[in-house]
Design a protein around this motif. Structure first.
Motif, PDB file in Angstrom:
ATOM      1  N   GLN A 142       0.832  -1.198   0.000  1.00 12.55           N
ATOM      2  CA  GLN A 142       0.000   0.000   0.000  1.00 12.55           C
ATOM      3  C   GLN A 142       0.872   1.256   0.000  1.00 12.55           C
ATOM      4  O   GLN A 142       0.560   2.234  -0.672  1.00 12.55           O
ATOM      5  CB  GLN A 142      -0.888  -0.010   1.245  1.00 12.55           C
ATOM      6  N   LYS A 143       2.011   1.159   0.741  1.00 12.78           N
ATOM      7  CA  LYS A 143       2.912   2.309   0.823  1.00 12.78           C
ATOM      8  C   LYS A 143       3.472   2.613  -0.567  1.00 12.78           C
ATOM      9  O   LYS A 143       3.487   3.767  -1.004  1.00 12.78           O
ATOM     10  CB  LYS A 143       4.047   1.982   1.795  1.00 12.78           C
ATOM     11  N   ILE A 144       3.895   1.505  -1.255  1.00  7.31           N
ATOM     12  CA  ILE A 144       4.457   1.689  -2.602  1.00  7.31           C
ATOM     13  C   ILE A 144       3.397   2.284  -3.521  1.00  7.31           C
ATOM     14  O   ILE A 144       3.644   3.236  -4.268  1.00  7.31           O
ATOM     15  CB  ILE A 144       4.984   0.346  -3.164  1.00  7.31           C
ATOM     16  N   GLN A 145       2.164   1.699  -3.413  1.00  6.89           N
ATOM     17  CA  GLN A 145       1.079   2.200  -4.264  1.00  6.89           C
ATOM     18  C   GLN A 145       0.807   3.670  -3.977  1.00  6.89           C
ATOM     19  O   GLN A 145       0.594   4.463  -4.893  1.00  6.89           O
ATOM     20  CB  GLN A 145      -0.186   1.380  -4.032  1.00  6.89           C
ATOM     21  N   ASN A 146       0.814   4.015  -2.671  1.00  2.00           N
ATOM     22  CA  ASN A 146       0.561   5.406  -2.286  1.00  2.00           C
ATOM     23  C   ASN A 146       1.618   6.335  -2.867  1.00  2.00           C
ATOM     24  O   ASN A 146       1.300   7.406  -3.371  1.00  2.00           O
ATOM     25  CB  ASN A 146       0.555   5.547  -0.765  1.00  2.00           C
ATOM     26  N   GLU A 147       2.897   5.849  -2.776  1.00  2.00           N
ATOM     27  CA  GLU A 147       3.985   6.677  -3.297  1.00  2.00           C
ATOM     28  C   GLU A 147       3.835   6.880  -4.799  1.00  2.00           C
ATOM     29  O   GLU A 147       4.008   7.989  -5.307  1.00  2.00           O
ATOM     30  CB  GLU A 147       5.336   6.013  -2.995  1.00  2.00           C
ATOM     31  N   GLN A 148       3.466   5.741  -5.488  1.00  2.00           N
ATOM     32  CA  GLN A 148       3.286   5.845  -6.942  1.00  2.00           C
ATOM     33  C   GLN A 148       2.145   6.801  -7.260  1.00  2.00           C
ATOM     34  O   GLN A 148       2.228   7.633  -8.171  1.00  2.00           O
ATOM     35  CB  GLN A 148       2.985   4.463  -7.527  1.00  2.00           C
ATOM     36  N   LEU A 149       1.067   6.654  -6.452  1.00  2.16           N
ATOM     37  CA  LEU A 149      -0.102   7.503  -6.665  1.00  2.16           C
ATOM     38  C   LEU A 149       0.246   8.975  -6.432  1.00  2.16           C
ATOM     39  O   LEU A 149      -0.122   9.847  -7.225  1.00  2.16           O
ATOM     40  CB  LEU A 149      -1.212   7.072  -5.698  1.00  2.16           C
ATOM     41  N   GLU A 150       1.023   9.198  -5.346  1.00  2.00           N
ATOM     42  CA  GLU A 150       1.422  10.572  -5.021  1.00  2.00           C
ATOM     43  C   GLU A 150       2.244  11.169  -6.158  1.00  2.00           C
ATOM     44  O   GLU A 150       2.051  12.321  -6.536  1.00  2.00           O
ATOM     45  CB  GLU A 150       2.245  10.577  -3.741  1.00  2.00           C
ATOM     46  N   LEU A 151       3.173  10.307  -6.686  1.00  2.00           N
ATOM     47  CA  LEU A 151       4.024  10.767  -7.783  1.00  2.00           C
ATOM     48  C   LEU A 151       3.180  11.111  -9.003  1.00  2.00           C
ATOM     49  O   LEU A 151       3.390  12.147  -9.657  1.00  2.00           O
ATOM     50  CB  LEU A 151       5.035   9.667  -8.121  1.00  2.00           C
ATOM     51  N   GLN A 152       2.206  10.200  -9.275  1.00  2.00           N
ATOM     52  CA  GLN A 152       1.323  10.427 -10.424  1.00  2.00           C
ATOM     53  C   GLN A 152       0.551  11.732 -10.243  1.00  2.00           C
ATOM     54  O   GLN A 152       0.458  12.543 -11.166  1.00  2.00           O
ATOM     55  CB  GLN A 152       0.330   9.274 -10.544  1.00  2.00           C
ATOM     56  N   VAL A 153       0.009  11.898  -9.006  1.00  2.00           N
ATOM     57  CA  VAL A 153      -0.777  13.099  -8.728  1.00  2.00           C
ATOM     58  C   VAL A 153       0.096  14.343  -8.897  1.00  2.00           C
ATOM     59  O   VAL A 153      -0.316  15.340  -9.489  1.00  2.00           O
ATOM     60  CB  VAL A 153      -1.382  13.038  -7.301  1.00  2.00           C
ATOM     61  N   LYS A 154       1.356  14.230  -8.387  1.00  2.00           N
ATOM     62  CA  LYS A 154       2.287  15.361  -8.470  1.00  2.00           C
ATOM     63  C   LYS A 154       2.558  15.722  -9.935  1.00  2.00           C
ATOM     64  O   LYS A 154       2.496  16.887 -10.331  1.00  2.00           O
ATOM     65  CB  LYS A 154       3.594  14.950  -7.775  1.00  2.00           C
ATOM     66  N   ASN A 155       2.840  14.628 -10.731  1.00  2.00           N
ATOM     67  CA  ASN A 155       3.110  14.859 -12.157  1.00  2.00           C
ATOM     68  C   ASN A 155       1.912  15.480 -12.861  1.00  2.00           C
ATOM     69  O   ASN A 155       2.039  16.422 -13.642  1.00  2.00           O
ATOM     70  CB  ASN A 155       3.486  13.537 -12.856  1.00  2.00           C
ATOM     71  N   ARG A 156       0.728  14.875 -12.542  1.00  2.00           N
ATOM     72  CA  ARG A 156      -0.493  15.382 -13.180  1.00  2.00           C
ATOM     73  C   ARG A 156      -0.732  16.837 -12.785  1.00  2.00           C
ATOM     74  O   ARG A 156      -1.081  17.664 -13.617  1.00  2.00           O
ATOM     75  CB  ARG A 156      -1.702  14.543 -12.752  1.00  2.00           C
ATOM     76  N   THR A 157      -0.513  17.122 -11.474  1.00  2.00           N
ATOM     77  CA  THR A 157      -0.752  18.487 -10.998  1.00  2.00           C
ATOM     78  C   THR A 157       0.187  19.451 -11.712  1.00  2.00           C
ATOM     79  O   THR A 157      -0.215  20.536 -12.134  1.00  2.00           O
ATOM     80  CB  THR A 157      -0.519  18.565  -9.470  1.00  2.00           C
ATOM     81  N   HIS A 158       1.452  18.978 -11.844  1.00  2.00           N
ATOM     82  CA  HIS A 158       2.439  19.809 -12.519  1.00  2.00           C
ATOM     83  C   HIS A 158       2.011  20.081 -13.961  1.00  2.00           C
ATOM     84  O   HIS A 158       2.038  21.225 -14.431  1.00  2.00           O
ATOM     85  CB  HIS A 158       3.785  19.087 -12.472  1.00  2.00           C
ATOM     86  N   GLU A 159       1.576  18.968 -14.637  1.00  2.00           N
ATOM     87  CA  GLU A 159       1.138  19.117 -16.035  1.00  2.00           C
ATOM     88  C   GLU A 159      -0.053  20.058 -16.110  1.00  2.00           C
ATOM     89  O   GLU A 159      -0.146  20.921 -16.992  1.00  2.00           O
ATOM     90  CB  GLU A 159       0.724  17.745 -16.598  1.00  2.00           C
TER      91      GLU A 159
END
Ligand SMILES: Nc1nc2c(ncn2[C@@H]2O[C@H](COP(=O)(O)OP(=O)(O)OP(=O)(O)O)[C@@H](O)[C@H]2O)c(=O)[nH]1
Length: 577
Positions: free
Chosen positions: A379-396
């Protein structure tokens, strides 16, 4: 004849027993029987094993000259019928009808074993005992001084009390544990321990004494039924505890077979006689114990740690069971140890099985903990991946938003601020100028005769000229806060915060001359251009957006009217360039 010592508190009468097999229940026949028809018992205990026949026993006691009261104990609580004749001077001095086929309250002394008082022993006494039983023909006879008997009985009661207490605690504790963790192993264990305890309760005669003193049928059946129940639940417990269904199929099927046989015997017990059923049940119990130990040993080889406790437990029970069975079948003498072997064995067993259960619970807990840890890590890994995705998406998204904002505020041809952006900045700068009572200047710039350029060189060149003008205007306004915008068509504006009327005029002049001096060059032609500029500067608190535009536009209009290529400040005298 027994030479009973005067002060001996407990005398083992077994080696003084003479016995004879006879189907007659007539005491008169027996008393007349010649001595050679009687056989002397040579064992430490009187034990003839399972037999369909009935026996007569006799023990002759010498006279004892003391005032002590004496008792005789028949230390086997499951004999069906015992008829006792006490003969002194060729007369029957006392007679007792004992046995578990008689209601409990018929006993002269309240005790789970058969105990009867002896009359005054000042003269020789002979005890005749007629034994008729469907259980094992064991008649261990002891003579006690009454005081010694009750003293020793306290120890017996204490041991039995501890045993039942231990079993009761185990059953109740594990039942509560089951209520909390709902593991079937515990339920089968509780059923097994309870059945074992009830079996011992029947076997020891305590059940008959306290729980069913008048139920003769049940007293007989209870031993078999509780022993069969012990096998049934024991087998279910083994299957569950050692996880045989998934780990060792053949052991599992073996257990199932024992389970089915036990059910069958339980069913047959309603029809067959007690003697046959108890013998089959004992064989079955011993076999089940052997099978149980094999299951434990196999799982031990498999590497299961809880199988260690389990094997010791079952081994102890097996040992106890085998010793008891051997005792019943006359293979070994009846001694204190052989009598209590099952009690000791099952106590060890129950204690070890508790460890086994604790080990199982610990194992299950560790398994759950591992799974939980793995889940948390995943779950931690998934959360980190999700956070990264959200960060990238937010940046985009931010990038797109700022691009959109820029596009929304930029003139698509000249790439300087458009009218929308200009209006927004004008409102903000007006508010600031009013607040701080600072001047704010606006320049409205219109290209002179632009229509002619379009007409002469084409619309495309006209566009390029507009871009050229926008570039020149931007170059002229290099102060932070100055703003150049396309106001519409061939009109531009410059917003100059903090600039006084004089400075704004000077700035406008610079712009005008820069444009006049920098014509637009194409490979074919050079296009000179001029602009007219209307200037308005607000002072104090008079910076209103619409007024600024209105007055700058009016000044521009005048500049055009006065001949173009000039700067005109609103309200001032017109200055010719
Ligand atoms: N190429 C091009 N021409 C434009 C654009 N916007 C407005 N124009 C032209 O600008 C011209 C403005 O003409 P007018 O309003 O008559 O003004 P003028 O010819 O500059 O004359 P004065 O302003 O009176 O000096 C029109 O011909 C418009 O078509 C544009 O984006 N590109």
């Amino acid at each position: 004849e027994l030479q009973a010592a005067k002060a001996a508190p407990r005398v083992n009468l077994n080696s003084a027993i003479y016995y004879t097999q006879s189907n007659s229940s007539s005491f008169n026949e027996m008393i007349a029987l010649p001595n050679e028809r009687w056989t002397q018992n040579t064992q430490e205990s009187f034990n003839l094993g399972y037999s369909e026949k009935t026996y007569w026993l006799k023990v002759t006691l010498d006279s004892i000259n003391d005032t002590e009261r004496y008792l005789v104990e028949v230390k086997n609580p499951v004999i069906d019928n015992l008829t006792i004749f006490i003969v002194q001077n060729d007369k029957v001095a006392a007679q007792y009808f004992l046995g578990d086929k008689q209601p409990f309250n018929m006993r002269p002394i309240t005790h789970p074993h058969f105990v009867f008082p002896l009359p005054d022993l000042s003269q020789p006494t002979t005890i005749y005992v007629h034994v008729d039983t469907s259980s094992s023909m064991q008649v261990p006879l002891f003579m006690w001084s009454e005081v010694a008997f009750y003293r020793a009985d306290q120890t017996r009661q204490l041991i039995i009390g501890i045993y039942f207490g231990l079993m009761g605690i185990m059953a109740v504790y594990n039942l509560l544990l089951y209520a909390s963790i709902k593991d079937n192993t515990l339920l089968f264990y509780v059923a097994y321990v309870s059945s074992m305890t009830l079996f011992y309760l029947s076997l020891s005669g305590v059940g008959f004494q306290y729980f069913w003193p008048n139920s003769l049928w049940w007293n007989d059946q209870s031993i078999v039924i509780f022993l069969l129940c012990s096998i049934l639940f024991g087998v279910l417990f083994i299957i569950q505890l050692l996880d045989l269904k998934t780990t060792r199929k053949y052991l599992f099927y073996g257990c199932k077979a024992i389970f089915c046989c036990t059910l069958l015997v339980l069913f047959l017990s309603a029809f067959l006689n007690y003697s046959s059923v108890i013998q089959i049940t004992i064989y079955l119990a011993v076999f089940a114990c052997v099978w149980g130990v094999s299951c434990g040993a196999t799982r031990l080889v498999d590497g299961s740690t809880l199988a260690i406790y389990y094997t010791i437990a079952w081994g102890a029970a097996l040992g106890g069971g085998v010793i008891l069975a051997a005792n019943k079948f006359t293979l070994i003498d009846r001694t204190w140890f052989s009598e209590h072997a099952l009690l000791i064995g099952t106590s060890i067993e129950v204690a070890c099985l508790s460890f086994a259960i604790a080990e199982r619970i610990r194992f299950e807990k560790r398994k759950r903990y591992d799974v939980q840890n793995r889940l948390v890590a995943t779950q931690k890994i998934q959360n980190e991946q999700l956070e990264l995705q959200v960060k990238n998406r937010t940046h985009e998204l931010q990038k797109v938003v700022s691009q959109l904002e820029l596009a929304n505020n930029t003139d698509h041809l000249t790439q300087i601020a458009n009218r929308r952006k200009f209006n927004q900045s004008l409102t903000e700068e007006c508010a600031r100028a009013i607040r701080f009572k600072h001047p704010l200047s606006l320049l409205l710039i219109d290209i002179d005769f632009f229509k002619l350029i379009n007409d002469e060189h084409g619309h495309q060149v006209g566009d390029n000229c507009l871009v050229h003008i926008a570039t020149l205007l931007t170059q002229c306004c290099d102060f932070a806060g100055d703003m150049v915008a396309r106001y519409g068509g061939e009109e531009f504006c410059i917003l100059l915060p903090e600039l006084t009327s004089t400075d704004a005029f000077e700035m406008a002049q610079n712009v005008r001359s820069a444009i006049q001096n920098t014509p637009y060059h194409t490979p074919q032609v050079t296009i000179p251009m001029t602009v007219s500029i209307g200037v308005y500067t607000s002072i104090d608190t008079h910076a209103y957006p619409d007024k600024l535009i209105q007055y700058a536009d009016a000044a521009l209009y005048d500049a055009k009217k006065l001949g173009r290529n000039r700067v005109n400040t609103y309200g001032d005298s017109i200055r010719q360039q």
